[in-house]
Structure formats: structure tokens, C-alpha cells
Design an enzyme around this catalytic site. Structure first.
Site, PDB file in Angstrom:
ATOM      1  N   ARG A 257       0.751  -1.102   0.034  1.00 54.38           N
ATOM      2  CA  ARG A 257      -0.130   0.085  -0.083  1.00 54.38           C
ATOM      3  C   ARG A 257       0.825   1.028  -0.027  1.00 54.38           C
ATOM      4  O   ARG A 257       0.596   2.447   0.468  1.00 54.38           O
ATOM      5  CB  ARG A 257      -0.880  -0.303   1.256  1.00 54.38           C
ATOM      6  CG  ARG A 257      -1.732  -1.335   1.305  1.00 54.38           C
ATOM      7  CD  ARG A 257      -2.583  -1.555   0.218  1.00 54.38           C
ATOM      8  NE  ARG A 257      -3.291  -2.936   0.276  1.00 54.38           N
ATOM      9  CZ  ARG A 257      -3.854  -3.522  -0.493  1.00 54.38           C
ATOM     10  NH1 ARG A 257      -4.111  -3.043  -1.874  1.00 54.38           N
ATOM     11  NH2 ARG A 257      -4.490  -4.672  -0.305  1.00 54.38           N
TER      12      ARG A 257
ATOM     13  N   ASP B 259     -11.898  -1.173   7.975  1.00 55.03           N
ATOM     14  CA  ASP B 259     -10.728  -1.264   7.432  1.00 55.03           C
ATOM     15  C   ASP B 259     -10.263   0.143   6.798  1.00 55.03           C
ATOM     16  O   ASP B 259     -10.358   0.366   5.713  1.00 55.03           O
ATOM     17  CB  ASP B 259     -10.398  -2.146   6.511  1.00 55.03           C
ATOM     18  CG  ASP B 259      -9.119  -2.289   5.882  1.00 55.03           C
ATOM     19  OD1 ASP B 259      -8.049  -1.734   6.508  1.00 55.03           O
ATOM     20  OD2 ASP B 259      -8.817  -3.224   5.171  1.00 55.03           O
TER      21      ASP B 259
ATOM     22  N   GLU C  37      -6.044 -12.274   8.852  1.00 56.11           N
ATOM     23  CA  GLU C  37      -5.974 -12.269   7.512  1.00 56.11           C
ATOM     24  C   GLU C  37      -4.821 -13.258   6.906  1.00 56.11           C
ATOM     25  O   GLU C  37      -4.131 -13.053   6.329  1.00 56.11           O
ATOM     26  CB  GLU C  37      -5.510 -10.981   6.801  1.00 56.11           C
ATOM     27  CG  GLU C  37      -6.754  -9.703   7.056  1.00 56.11           C
ATOM     28  CD  GLU C  37      -6.312  -8.477   5.874  1.00 56.11           C
ATOM     29  OE1 GLU C  37      -4.983  -8.056   5.849  1.00 56.11           O
ATOM     30  OE2 GLU C  37      -7.042  -7.890   5.480  1.00 56.11           O
TER      31      GLU C  37
ATOM     32  N   GLU D 214      -4.515   4.435   1.224  1.00 56.79           N
ATOM     33  CA  GLU D 214      -4.976   3.002   0.214  1.00 56.79           C
ATOM     34  C   GLU D 214      -6.306   3.238  -0.162  1.00 56.79           C
ATOM     35  O   GLU D 214      -6.738   2.899  -1.305  1.00 56.79           O
ATOM     36  CB  GLU D 214      -4.900   1.751   1.406  1.00 56.79           C
ATOM     37  CG  GLU D 214      -5.567   0.710   0.778  1.00 56.79           C
ATOM     38  CD  GLU D 214      -5.532  -0.610   1.892  1.00 56.79           C
ATOM     39  OE1 GLU D 214      -4.862  -0.473   2.994  1.00 56.79           O
ATOM     40  OE2 GLU D 214      -6.037  -1.571   1.514  1.00 56.79           O
TER      41      GLU D 214
HETATM   42  O1  GCW Z   1      -6.376  -2.489   4.934  1.00 63.19           O
HETATM   43  C1  GCW Z   1      -5.858  -3.894   4.828  1.00 63.19           C
HETATM   44  C2  GCW Z   1      -4.826  -3.760   3.575  1.00 63.19           C
HETATM   45  C3  GCW Z   1      -3.763  -4.725   3.727  1.00 63.19           C
HETATM   46  C4  GCW Z   1      -3.064  -4.702   5.111  1.00 63.19           C
HETATM   47  C5  GCW Z   1      -4.267  -4.903   6.280  1.00 63.19           C
HETATM   48  C6  GCW Z   1      -3.858  -4.778   7.557  1.00 63.19           C
HETATM   49  C7  GCW Z   1      -0.928  -4.730   5.824  1.00 63.19           C
HETATM   50  O2  GCW Z   1      -5.493  -4.113   2.393  1.00 63.19           O
HETATM   51  O3  GCW Z   1      -2.603  -4.493   2.957  1.00 63.19           O
HETATM   52  O4  GCW Z   1      -1.962  -5.403   5.145  1.00 63.19           O
HETATM   53  O5  GCW Z   1      -5.251  -4.299   6.004  1.00 63.19           O
HETATM   54  O6  GCW Z   1      -3.867  -3.735   8.218  1.00 63.19           O
HETATM   55  O7  GCW Z   1      -2.892  -5.602   8.010  1.00 63.19           O
END
Ligand code: GCW
Length: 695
Positions: free
Chosen positions: A139, A339, A266, A367
Site C-alpha cells: 500500500r 478497515d 488475514e 489506500e
Molecule cells: O487494509 C488492509 C490492507 C492490507 C493490510 C491490512 C492490515 C498490511 O489492504 O494491505 O496489510 O489491511 O492492516 O493488516
């Protein structure tokens, strides 16, 4: 003599040229006025930095004497300081350096130096770099990593060191005192002896600016790097492995700050793989770094594909663990429950975890807010979150006060921002994105700071006066009226404009993943993709309406908020428009507070966002006489691209939703210039060129 004069001329011309490529950030050089600095006799790298900054940046009375005093004082907390007519007083060397930067900032922005203490709201003010050991940045929109480079872990060049020093200085100037050097999606390699050597080299450069070094760690490192059979946090061999690693790190970096951990999140490994809890995992690491004074920042960004409402999951997992964490663990929660969307209500974890320290994580890198293309000044978004009242300990329990130690007794407090820094000459890809690095530091220092004031400060420091000239206080009437006032307004309106043309009225997560979360993708749902990664999961558009039902009769996420918020959010009549479709699924003809239907209101927001960007273009074009050609042109080009892409967002979303609403787009809204079919087929708006620093 003549030759000397010529070479001075050439050197200053070179300085001017280089000075306006954005690389100098808000720290553009000034011709210093002579000053005598009296510093404590004790020689230290930090004090030397402070002294040098004063000597190279002093814009006050010529021949003045400034005294730097290390002195504990009841009014000074953490790395705070007191400015007075004599100079700077602080309890720590870092405090002296921060006081010096504040003094210089006041001189350069024409603010008087008040005789009062200035204390940081948060003890730890950290940048998180999502930088990978191969030099890529997750990102990241400003080029490759400033820390890592493919296949060169051991080679530290002079250029690396210069860059790290400039970076550390910029951080110190806004009070940032820690950097997590690598991605939370951590490679186990970062803990190898080879990489730790480079970590030491970086730490050595950052230290004289008061910036401590931290690392993100992969929970399964004992297996992947150590060759153990398990990473179970209660297994003695695992504990022993981490102890050995910590010893190795602290031998190299004695002031190492600690670990940041993304675990059981994730797809990342974590304690849950072994039937253990987040507390088991975090406490194991916390006990290991405790003897060295280290911290563990444990992320609360957790959700599983099977959950009916992703927004509820962090709360559900962490609330039962309240009080079970060691006092050197801080739970790091994103500002919102999903997010980093352009707008989210605050995460219900803030204030609800009462016996556990919680730190806000903001995303400086854009992002979901237009990468380094769109102009988005993010301080208003962070201010909105920090000033949200959680009511968890009575009215006035804002997110800021619940996390900075004002409401709950907690051993440590911290704030983190996901950095937008890369190898691009101007560090952040877009000259205006620098303002977010700046504002993040200033807000972590003072969580009640106002976005408007920070924008003005940053504009004065970044755009006022030609480089190399001794600073005049930034109060030239024409500059204030024709540049400062309109461009401040532009900055303050910029985030809301993006919300309007992309995800208004509480819509969220409707971007396409095809182009890395930049453009619209309300349709984006490739076959087999987990539902909670696709926009239809979030917008729920159908013939009967749009929005995610999180009311008591829906997913009941509203109940994670303290009253009166739970009731307020639960009722569409009292739910703020800004969060309406976050909490409600409403018919297209739902009557809004404005008297308009939901469909008409939605269309107006999309259109307003587009018109706002057009207005930003006009404002910037008018600002041309006040900006150097290089930065003027770069920003102008970005705004052009943004303007076209805003139309793509508006057209895509309105045409897509219209398939369900079957309602006409009102005449006052600019008619679509694309068809839905071409937008879906292309799924990729035009990108703007960005300056690249050649490796
Ligand atoms: O927002 C999402 C992003 C991922 C990121 C994840 C996180 C680093 O798309 O790229 O990973 O969150 O915050 O862990």
C-alpha cells in the site's frame, strides 16, 4: 574572490532548484540569523542535534542567547518541554529537541513563543512502515522502501544513511519518536542475523533524532526461522527461542522499542493456531521484552470469512480478554471497525477495553483515499475519530481521552500511523500527502490539535518564502488572502470530497481490488472470492434498498456502542447521515432529514464530490503566482487526474445502483459520461505519472 562569489552563486542556485522538488518537506532551509546556544556540558548526540538545528534555523533576534536546560519539572510530562524567553527546558534530551523544533516552527510561522509547557498526549508516537525486505511497500504509493532493498541487506550506503537521517529529522520535527521498520505482514527473515545488522545500522542513524526502532514480527518465526516444530506461545522451547532472539536484538540495538504483531489475522499465523488466545500470545512476547523496557503492540485487526458481520469481530474477540494483558502490551486498533475506509464510525473497542491499553492506528498512506493521486488532507478524519465521544466512562470519554491515559489508568499510551513514505524525491508521491505525515505527528503530540491550524502551519512551512531566504514571518497580506486562506479551505474540504464521490452516507468498502483499492467496484465479486472481501457484502444493494443492516434486528453491531450511541445509531431518524448506510439498509425512496429521497440524496453527494474537485482545480490554478513551478505543476497534474477519476466514481456508483433503484438521476446532477459496461470492462481509471527517485 570573483571565483568564490561565482561558486557561492552557483551553489545557492543549485540549492534553490533542489529545494523546491519537495524533498525538503516542511523543513526547507533558511538563512540562519546568528545565535549563541548554551547547552548542558554533557555531550550527547541528541543535544548536539538540537544545538545544530538552532544554529542552522534561528530566525529570531540576531545575537540572541538560547539556553537549553535539562531539568525535571512537575509541569513537564514524558518528552514535553517548556519554552521561555531564555530558551527551552525539558526533562529529557528528546524534550529539548522537540522544544527547539517548536521554537523554530513558531519563528517561521509568525507565532509568538508562549511561556508554557507543551506535553505530548501520547507517550509513544509511531510510524508503521509496511515495507518488505525486498524493498516493496504494501500500500505504498511513493516508490520503494527507504529501508530495504532487494538482495542488499548488508550493504549500507552513504546515500542510505543520508536518507535515513533526513527521515529521522522530519520525524523529530513533529514529535514522532518511533518507527516500526517493516510490514505487519512480516517476513520471518527480518529477525535473521543478516537483517538485524541492517536494523542496527538504521537504529544508529535514527537515535540522534530521538527515534526508536521497532520491528513487526511473524508469530511463526520460531518455526520458519528457528526450525522448531511449533510456535505455541506456551511451549518452553518457543519461549526460549524468543528470549534468545530478544537478547540478540538488544545487543545490537540497546534502546530497541519492541514488537508490533499482526497475528491470527488475514491468514497470518497466531496463537489461535495452537488453541491459545491473543492474550497468551501477546503476554509471552511482553514478558520477554519487559526486562529491556520493550513494548508489544498487538493488533486488533482480526476477522474471519465466516462471520456474518466483519465489523463486529474485533470487539467480540478482545472484550472477553480485557484485563488479561500485561502492562507493556498495547492493543493497536484501527480507527474504524472495518478497515481505514474514507469514513467509518470509531471502533467500538475504544473506551470499551477498560483494563487494557488501546492505541489508535491511523492510515497515513492513502489506500482507500486515492493513493498518491488524489489530494486528501486526512487530519479532519483523524480529528473526527479522536473527538468522537464513546460515552464509555460518561459523557466526554472521547476516543482521544480513552486512549491517551486521561480516562483509564494505563501504564503506556501510544498512537500509530501507517506511513506514506517511499523513495520518491518528495517522499510521499504527492506534495500534499506530506501534510498527512506532518499532521499525524502533530496530532499524536497534541490530540486536541485542530486540523485547520495544522493545515495552515504546514502550508506556511512548506510553501511560504523562497528557499534560502531568511524567513519573514508568514503574514504577507496578499499571500495570506490569495494562497493561505483558499488552499487551507481546499485541504479542509478534500477528504469530504472523496467521501462524497466514492462512499457517501455511510457506504464503505465498495472499491475495486483490481487496481489496489483505487477506483470504484460496487460490482466487484470474482467467483469464489470470500464474501467479506467483496463490495456487495457491504452495500447490500437490492430492489428493496441499500446499506448494511447493523441495527438490533440486523447484525446488532449497534449494541457494541455505549448508550446513547447504540439507540442513536439504531434509529434511522437519529442516526447521523454520515453513518446512515453503515448501520441501516433503507429503501431507495426513504425520506432523508433533508426531505429528499435517499436515491436523490445519494446522487447529490456523488455529484457534489465531483464539483468539489473541479473547485480544487480552480483554487490551485489561482494559486500559481505563489508557488514554484515544479510543485505547482505536479499538484496541478494530480488534480486533473483526480477530477477525471472522481467522475468515474460518480458514474460507476450511480449507474450501478440505478440497476436496483430503477429511478432517474435528477437533472441537477451532471449526467454520466461513461456507460456502466465500459467502466466494468475497463475497471481501471487513468493513473497519473509520479516523480521517481532513481535508485
Ligand atoms: O487494509 C488492509 C490492507 C492490507 C493490510 C491490512 C492490515 C498490511 O489492504 O494491505 O496489510 O489491511 O492492516 O493488516
Amino acid at each position: 574572490m570573483k571565483q568564490l562569489f561565482l561558486s557561492i552563486l552557483l551553489a545557492s542556485a543549485a540549492l534553490q532548484l533542489r529545494a523546491e522538488d519537495g524533498h525538503q518537506l516542511w523543513l526547507r532551509p533558511h538563512t540562519a540569523v546568528p545565535v549563541t546556544v548554551m547547552a548542558p556540558a554533557k555531550s550527547s548526540a541528541l543535544l548536539a542535534t538540537a544545538k545544530q538545528e538552532l544554529q542552522q534555523g534561528w530566525q529570531g533576534r540576531a545575537g540572541a542567547t538560547v539556553t537549553l536546560t535539562l531539568n525535571k519539572d512537575k509541569t513537564i510530562k514524558y518528552d514535553g518541554f517548556r519554552l521561555s524567553a531564555q530558551g527551552v527546558q525539558a526533562a529529557t534530551e528528546r524534550g529539548i529537541l522537540y522544544g527547539v523544533f517548536e521554537l523554530l516552527r513558531r519563528q517561521q510561522t509568525g507565532q509568538p513563543a508562549a511561556d508554557e509547557a507543551s506535553n505530548p498526549s501520547y507517550e509513544f508516537r509511531l510510524l508503521n512502515h509496511w515495507d518488505n525486505p525486498d524493498g516493496s511497500v504494501e500500500r505504498g504509493y511513493a516508490g520503494k522502501s527507504i529501508f530495504w532493498r532487494k538482495d542488499s541487506a548488508l550493504v549500507v550506503t552513504k546515500r542510505d544513511k543520508t536518507l535515513w537521517q533526513e527521515y529521522a529529522r522530519a520525524n523529530a520535527s513533529v514529535g514522532i519518536n518511533g518507527s516500526v521498520l517493516n510490514n505487519v505482514n512480516a517476513s520471518p527473515m527480518i529477525l535473521s542475523a543478516e537483517y538485524l545488522g541492517r536494523v542496527k545500522a538504521i537504529a544508529d542513524v535514527l537515535r540522534p533524532y530521538g527515534v526508536r526502532t521497532y520491528l513487526s514480527v511473524k508469530f511463526s518465526s520460531p518455526v520458519l526461522l528457528g526450525g522448531l516444530k511449533t510456535a505455541d506461545p506456551l511451549d518452553p522451547a518457543v519461549i526460549k527461542w524468543w528470549q534468545g532472539k530478544a537478547k540478540e536484538i538488544y545487543q545490537q540495538v540497546p534502546d530497541f522499542g519492541g514488537f508490533l504483531v499482526k497475528a491470527s489475522s488475514e491468514g497470518q499465523p497466531g496463537p489461535q493456531d495452537y488453541g491459545r488466545t491473543h492474550a497468551d500470545g501477546a503476554n509471552m512476547l511482553a514478558d520477554i521484552v519487559k526486562p529491556y523496557g520493550g513494548l508489544v503492540m498487538w493488533r486488533a485487526f482480526v476477522y474471519s470469512p465466516n462471520d456474518k458481520d466483519r465489523a463486529k469481530q474485533a470487539y467480540n474477540e478482545f472484550i472477553p480478554l480485557d484485563g488479561k494483558f500485561r502492562d507493556n502490551v498495547i492493543i493497536q486498533a484501527k480507527n474504524g471497525p472495518v478497515d481505514f475506509q474514507p469514513r467509518e464510525p470509531f471502533s467500538p473497542l475504544f473506551g470499551a477495553l477498560k483494563k487494557t491499553a488501546v492505541m489508535p492506528e491511523f492510515q497515513i498512506t492513502q489506500e482507500y483515499l486515492g493513493h498518491a493521486i488524489d489530494l486528501a488532507y486526512l487530519a479532519p478524519m483523524w480529528e473526527e475519530c479522536l473527538q468522537s465521544d464513546t460515552y464509555q466512562a460518561g459523557p466526554g470519554s472521547t476516543v482521544a481521552r480513552c486512549t491517551n491515559g486521561s480516562v483509564y489508568r494505563q501504564a503506556h499510551s501510544a498512537m500509530a500511523g501507517v506511513s506514506n513514505v517511499g523513495l520518491d524525491t518528495n517522499w510521499c508521491g504527492n506534495d500534499f500527502a506530506q501534510a498527512n505525515w506532518y499532521a499525524f505527528g502533530r496530532l499524536a503530540w497534541n490530540s486536541s490539535a485542530k486540523s485547520a491550524q495544522l493545515a495552515e502551519e504546514w502550508l506556511k512551512l512548506t510553501f511560504h518564502n523562497a528557499a534560502g531566504a531568511a524567513t519573514q514571518p508568514a503574514n504577507t497580506a496578499a499571500w495570506n488572502t490569495n494562497f493561505l486562506a483558499p488552499v487551507t479551505q481546499l485541504m479542509l474540504a478534500s477528504r469530504e470530497a472523496i467521501v462524497d464521490y466514492s462512499m457517501p452516507l455511510g457506504l464503505h468498502h465498495i472499491m475495486s481490488a483490481t487496481h489496489g483499492h483505487y477506483g470504484p467496484g460496487p460490482w466487484w465479486a470474482p467467483p469464489g472470492m470470500r464474501a467479506d472481501w467483496t463490495p456487495p457484502y457491504y452495500h447490500q444493494a437490492a430492489a428493496n434498498g441499500v446499506g448494511f443492516d447493523r441495527t438490533k434486528t440486523g447484525s446488532d453491531a449497534v449494541s457494541q456502542y455505549h448508550e446513547p450511541l447504540a439507540s442513536q445509531f439504531n434509529d434511522p431518524a437519529t442516526c447521523p447521515d454520515a453513518y446512515l448506510l453503515w448501520f441501516h439498509h433503507l429503501p431507495w425512496d426513504f425520506k432523508m432529514k433533508s426531505g429528499r429521497t435517499l436515491w436523490d440524496e445519494l446522487a447529490l453527494h456523488y455529484d457534489h464530490g465531483v464539483q468539489q474537485v473541479r473547485q480544487f482545480q480552480r483554487t490551485w490554478d489561482q494559486a500559481q503566482p505563489y508557488v514554484d513551478a515544479e510543485r505547482f505543476g505536479a499538484v496541478q497534474a494530480k488534480l486533473r487526474t483526480q477530477s477525471g477519476n472522481a467522475v468515474v466514481w460518480k458514474d460507476a456508483c450511480l449507474l450501478y445502483f440505478q440497476q436496483f433503484s430503477h429511478l432517474p438521476i435528477q437533472a441537477t446532477v451532471e449526467p454520466p459520461m461513461h456507460t456502466l459496461e465500459t467502466l466494468i470492462a475497463n475497471d481501471m481509471p487513468p493513473r497519473s505519472p509520479r516523480p521517481i527517485r532513481q535508485p
